[in-house]
Scaffold this active site. Structure first.
Site, PDB file in Angstrom:
ATOM      1  N   LYS A   1       1.259   3.015  -4.666  1.00  0.00           N
ATOM      2  CA  LYS A   1       2.196   2.151  -3.907  1.00  0.00           C
ATOM      3  C   LYS A   1       2.050   2.150  -2.174  1.00  0.00           C
ATOM      4  O   LYS A   1       2.714   2.893  -1.987  1.00  0.00           O
ATOM      5  CB  LYS A   1       3.868   2.134  -4.023  1.00  0.00           C
ATOM      6  CG  LYS A   1       4.292   1.973  -5.374  1.00  0.00           C
ATOM      7  CD  LYS A   1       5.337   2.792  -5.879  1.00  0.00           C
ATOM      8  CE  LYS A   1       5.780   1.982  -7.013  1.00  0.00           C
ATOM      9  NZ  LYS A   1       4.577   2.028  -8.263  1.00  0.00           N
TER      10      LYS A   1
ATOM     11  N   HIS B   1      14.650   6.072  -7.656  1.00  0.00           N
ATOM     12  CA  HIS B   1      13.157   5.756  -8.012  1.00  0.00           C
ATOM     13  C   HIS B   1      11.943   6.268  -6.965  1.00  0.00           C
ATOM     14  O   HIS B   1      11.230   6.454  -7.455  1.00  0.00           O
ATOM     15  CB  HIS B   1      13.218   4.454  -7.393  1.00  0.00           C
ATOM     16  CG  HIS B   1      11.871   3.567  -8.837  1.00  0.00           C
ATOM     17  ND1 HIS B   1      11.023   3.665  -7.262  1.00  0.00           N
ATOM     18  CD2 HIS B   1      11.708   3.182  -9.366  1.00  0.00           C
ATOM     19  CE1 HIS B   1       9.793   2.681  -9.199  1.00  0.00           C
ATOM     20  NE2 HIS B   1      10.589   3.263  -9.906  1.00  0.00           N
TER      21      HIS B   1
ATOM     22  N   HIS C   1      -0.170   1.980 -10.202  1.00  0.00           N
ATOM     23  CA  HIS C   1       0.866   2.629  -9.699  1.00  0.00           C
ATOM     24  C   HIS C   1       1.509   3.137  -8.030  1.00  0.00           C
ATOM     25  O   HIS C   1       2.449   3.009  -8.159  1.00  0.00           O
ATOM     26  CB  HIS C   1       1.367   3.409 -10.865  1.00  0.00           C
ATOM     27  CG  HIS C   1       2.791   3.770 -11.085  1.00  0.00           C
ATOM     28  ND1 HIS C   1       3.994   4.534 -10.522  1.00  0.00           N
ATOM     29  CD2 HIS C   1       3.572   2.765 -11.672  1.00  0.00           C
ATOM     30  CE1 HIS C   1       4.732   5.058 -10.665  1.00  0.00           C
ATOM     31  NE2 HIS C   1       5.108   3.150 -11.255  1.00  0.00           N
TER      32      HIS C   1
ATOM     33  N   LYS D   1       9.516   9.797  -5.412  1.00  0.00           N
ATOM     34  CA  LYS D   1      10.048  10.557  -6.884  1.00  0.00           C
ATOM     35  C   LYS D   1       8.778  11.387  -6.107  1.00  0.00           C
ATOM     36  O   LYS D   1       8.216  11.479  -5.854  1.00  0.00           O
ATOM     37  CB  LYS D   1       8.093  10.000  -7.817  1.00  0.00           C
ATOM     38  CG  LYS D   1       8.476   8.762  -8.505  1.00  0.00           C
ATOM     39  CD  LYS D   1       7.944   8.276  -7.884  1.00  0.00           C
ATOM     40  CE  LYS D   1       8.298   6.618  -9.110  1.00  0.00           C
ATOM     41  NZ  LYS D   1       9.190   6.025  -9.186  1.00  0.00           N
TER      42      LYS D   1
END
Length: 623
Positions: free
Chosen positions: A282, A508, A280, A510
């Site tokens: 990025k 989107h 996950h 976090k």
């Protein structure tokens, strides 16, 4: 099974997933074979959509769609994202009655309730649609021409038309040189221009204004390779790119197929040996003739994530090359960012990353003021428990922050786009483990129980967003998980960003932070890929002597001491961005947060919403 609750009546599938975490793309414990890309005969019947009337936007125009990207969004990402792609491909119009949704689901949700089909019946419906499709009106010529296997990412505005970005949308600009935080939001199509000032698009990040690119690495979860290649400027478009991903089996095959026309694209598969783990992280590593740069962000490498979503990123300074003969410890920052980045890359145990590890060693990263907070899959004991996940964050907050007066009144705020299974009550993980990390401030023995505000979009937030209901495809909170943890929903707060002008772009991003009771100061701030889940942050096992982490995640932590401050000042009214506005920290949502009302429901992706239309006049009928 039916259940009544403060959020209405649910009809819940019997195929609940015990963990509640989304499996990696193309893999699943309960579904070994991911759904194939549906044929046209299996796509639900709908009237061919025409161009929709958008709110007046003088700088926005409609443009006919061109099928020029050899990849389908129907096969990219989680099941929720694929359902959103289906919904965008063939939107279901609001007809003031829930009858259409009722054909797809056993029970239509009541005005304040949720519903879910029985999994066996749903499979049966799918099977019948393939073998004996229902009679439907002849499709329009444009629908006949559409090839599901050769799709450009589908438009939220229907089958035929895209909203184009304004002419100046992709004009590259270098952020304010005196910005100490280097934290940026993404550009959002459809917003007033002032709300995109100081924001960055992926084309800005890869622009020649930031350096003469030689090679790059893209770490991510979802990829649209043809789209990604097009984001590089023409002069860099054939420069070597290494893709670090976690796809397996069919998903991996699709990824490799996407890259066939691009011989300069290579792959590195991250090892995922613990069930329900994902890659996950990025991150971009950019190697220039002039030096080296790191970008840590929240966006997938697909068009939808850079279109009308709210995203965040940290962009490093340009790190210069060290003089030849420099020692191994040269170029380290006060936050030990270089050491921690090298340790994170080494955790992949991937030969493809070895040359990048050596390159980073040759550069001066001493200007970095943020701390790296990463997760890598594994089970850790002893001192290794503090290397990854939320215990890594706890250690950094313990070592590098200071207690504050009235500490018990400083709330924790978390913002995320996905939620995992956390147990039957809050003590199982959220307050018993995760909240303890989030409330750590220095070496104080005080263990307060301050408010915890969790920002997660309500159904109405999604419905009224720029994308409408399909925005919920990137908010994959499932009914199977939600119905097991009703206690969690009392923590939820609305996605509200009215003063920033960005509330209509679904988040989107976090972020996690500790804020003063009057919401004017920050004790710390974290931007990360990690959602609210044990898979991302890790969970203690064996009487708290072992930390188990399932996924790869990465973020950066801002603490005031690294900037020679006691606390950060919250920046009010950050738009439009100007040199004078960079003195405070740009929190990406309105403060104070607004709690859910009794009528509000958290967005659940895999149940229908047919009681009210979204901003495009459609309802939500998940596939």
């Amino acid at each position: 099974m039916s259940q009544d609750s403060q959020h209405g009546k649910w009809t819940v599938s019997s195929s609940d997933d015990d963990d509640g975490e989304l499996p990696p793309s193309g893999t699943s414990a309960s579904q070994p074979n991911p759904p194939a890309v549906p044929s046209e005969s299996s796509i639900r019947s709908a009237s061919p959509p025409g161009p929709k009337q958008e709110p007046e936007e003088p700088s926005v125009e409609f443009k006919p769609e061109q099928d020029n990207t050899p990849v389908t969004s129907l096969a990219i990402g989680s099941e929720a994202r694929r359902s959103a792609a289906m919904s965008q491909l063939n939107p279901v119009k609001y007809e003031n009655t829930p009858s259409l949704a009722g054909k797809r689901k056993m029970e239509v949700s009541e005005s304040s309730g949720w519903a879910l089909s029985d999994s066996d019946d749903d499979e049966d419906v799918k099977g019948k649609s393939l073998a004996n499709p229902p009679k439907k009106a002849p499709p329009s010529p444009k629908t006949k021409k559409a090839k599901v296997t050769n799709e450009r990412p589908p438009s939220p505005h229907g089958r035929v038309y895209y909203i184009d970005e304004p002419e100046d949308f992709f004009e590259s600009s270098i952020p304010c040189s005196n910005d100490p935080f280097r934290f940026y939001l993404n550009k959002v199509t459809g917003l007033d221009r002032k709300y995109n000032t100081g924001a960055l698009h992926i084309r800005d990040i890869l622009s020649p204004l930031f350096g003469t690119l030689k090679e790059s690495v893209q770490f991510n979860y979802c990829f649209d390779i043809p789209w990604m290649v097009q984001q590089y400027p023409p002069e860099f478009r054939d420069r070597p790119v290494l893709i670090v991903h976690g796809d397996k089996r069919e998903a991996k095959a699709r990824l490799l197929q996407q890259a066939k026309p691009f011989p300069h694209v290579r792959f590195c598969q991250a090892k995922l040996e613990i069930t329900f783990g994902t890659h996950h992280t990025k991150m971009m590593l950019l190697w220039y003739e002039e030096g080296f740069r790191v970008i840590i962000l929240t966006s997938n490498l697909i068009r939808a994530d850079w279109y009308q979503k709210s995203q965040g990123m940290w962009m490093s300074p340009l790190f210069p090359r060290l003089p030849k003969g420099s020692s191994e410890t040269a170029g380290e920052s006060p936050t030990f960012f270089k050491r921690d980045l090298l340790e994170y890359l080494a955790s992949y145990k991937a030969p493809e990353l070895e040359e990048w590890i050596e390159r980073i060693k040759e550069h001066d990263l001493s200007e970095t003021r943020v701390y790296l907070v990463g997760s890598t899959p594994g089970r850790y004991v002893g001192s290794d428990m503090e290397r990854w996940g939320h215990l890594r964050l706890r250690k950094l907050l313990y070592d590098h922050t200071d207690p504050v007066p009235d500490e018990e009144r400083w709330p924790v705020i978390g913002q995320f786009s996905s939620i995992g299974s956390m147990g039957l009550d809050k003590t199982k993980w959220l307050t018993g483990e995760f909240q303890r990390t989030m409330t750590t401030l220095g070496k104080s023995s005080l263990r307060p129980d301050p408010p915890m505000h969790l920002l997660y979009p309500s159904v109405d937030d999604v419905r009224t967003s720029l994308e409408g209901y399909p925005a919920g495809g990137s908010l994959p909170y499932s009914i199977q998980t939600a119905q097991k943890q009703l206690w969690l929903h009392s923590y939820f707060h609305r996605w509200k960003a009215d003063t920033t002008g960005r509330s209509h772009a679904m988040p989107h991003i976090k972020t996690y932070m500790r804020v003063s009771p009057d919401f004017t100061k920050l004790a710390w701030f974290l931007v990360t890929s990690a959602n609210l889940s044990k898979a991302a942050w890790g969970a203690l096992e064996k009487n708290n002597t072992q930390l188990m982490v399932r996924s790869y995640e990465l973020g950066v932590l801002y603490v005031p001491s690294a900037f020679n401050m006691k606390t950060f000042t919250v920046q009010r009214n950050p738009f439009p961005v100007s040199p004078s506005s960079s003195s405070g920290f740009p929190v990406p949502f309105d403060l104070p947060p607004t709690g859910y009302s009794p009528k509000d429901q958290p967005w659940i992706w895999n149940i229908p919403y047919s009681q009210a239309p979204d901003t495009h006049g459609n309802i939500w009928v998940p596939s």
